[in-house]
Scaffold this motif. Structure first.
Motif, PDB file in Angstrom:
ATOM      1  N   GLU A   1      14.313  75.118  46.116  1.00  0.00           N
ATOM      2  CA  GLU A   1      13.645  74.730  44.623  1.00  0.00           C
ATOM      3  C   GLU A   1      14.458  74.736  43.416  1.00  0.00           C
ATOM      4  OE1 GLU A   1       9.974  76.558  42.085  1.00  0.00           O
ATOM      5  OE2 GLU A   1       9.688  76.813  44.430  1.00  0.00           O
TER       6      GLU A   1
ATOM      7  N   PHE B   1      21.576  83.763  44.457  1.00  0.00           N
ATOM      8  CA  PHE B   1      21.475  84.129  46.068  1.00  0.00           C
ATOM      9  C   PHE B   1      22.757  84.736  46.558  1.00  0.00           C
ATOM     10  CE2 PHE B   1      18.026  81.191  44.994  1.00  0.00           C
ATOM     11  CZ  PHE B   1      16.977  81.452  45.583  1.00  0.00           C
TER      12      PHE B   1
ATOM     13  N   MET C   1      17.037  85.878  53.237  1.00  0.00           N
ATOM     14  CA  MET C   1      17.165  84.724  52.084  1.00  0.00           C
ATOM     15  C   MET C   1      15.782  84.067  52.028  1.00  0.00           C
ATOM     16  SD  MET C   1      19.942  81.988  51.285  1.00  0.00           S
ATOM     17  CE  MET C   1      20.856  82.358  52.853  1.00  0.00           C
ATOM     18  N   ASN C   2      15.522  83.818  50.805  1.00  0.00           N
ATOM     19  CA  ASN C   2      14.352  82.855  50.575  1.00  0.00           C
ATOM     20  C   ASN C   2      15.025  81.387  50.602  1.00  0.00           C
ATOM     21  OD1 ASN C   2      12.341  81.412  49.716  1.00  0.00           O
ATOM     22  ND2 ASN C   2      11.900  82.925  47.734  1.00  0.00           N
ATOM     23  N   ILE C   3      14.828  80.729  51.635  1.00  0.00           N
ATOM     24  CA  ILE C   3      15.297  79.310  51.690  1.00  0.00           C
ATOM     25  C   ILE C   3      14.657  78.463  50.746  1.00  0.00           C
ATOM     26  CG2 ILE C   3      15.650  77.277  53.411  1.00  0.00           C
ATOM     27  CD1 ILE C   3      17.787  79.605  53.842  1.00  0.00           C
ATOM     28  N   ASN C   4      13.331  78.593  51.036  1.00  0.00           N
ATOM     29  CA  ASN C   4      12.569  77.602  49.914  1.00  0.00           C
ATOM     30  C   ASN C   4      12.703  77.941  48.294  1.00  0.00           C
ATOM     31  OD1 ASN C   4      11.145  76.587  52.086  1.00  0.00           O
ATOM     32  ND2 ASN C   4       9.585  77.942  52.103  1.00  0.00           N
ATOM     33  N   GLY C   5      13.053  79.249  48.041  1.00  0.00           N
ATOM     34  CA  GLY C   5      13.593  79.417  46.776  1.00  0.00           C
ATOM     35  C   GLY C   5      14.774  78.711  46.187  1.00  0.00           C
TER      36      GLY C   5
END
Length: 64
Positions: free
Chosen positions: A8, A24, A1-5
């Motif tokens: 944001e 997500f 998973m893209n935590i930064n995305g």
């Protein structure tokens, strides 16, 4: 998973928890837990305040 995305998107004024869930596959309580564990305490409180303000603003906009 893209935590930064995810972070944001959660900070974005335009994104709702429904949008985040579609993107997500994560529901609101889990988004809050992720934000709390990845932000400084003051940043998390600021984000929660912002989320509540945006939700209120959206409710008022829908009533009009």
């Amino acid at each position: 998973m893209n935590i930064n995305g995810l972070i944001e998107m959660a900070w974005s004024d335009e994104a709702t928890f429904s949008d985040i869930e579609r993107e997500f596959g994560i529901k609101e309580p889990e988004v809050k837990r992720i934000m709390q564990s990845n932000l400084k305490p003051g940043s998390y409180r600021l984000w929660r305040k912002r989320v509540r303000w945006i939700k209120e603003k959206q409710k008022k906009h829908l009533k009009v």
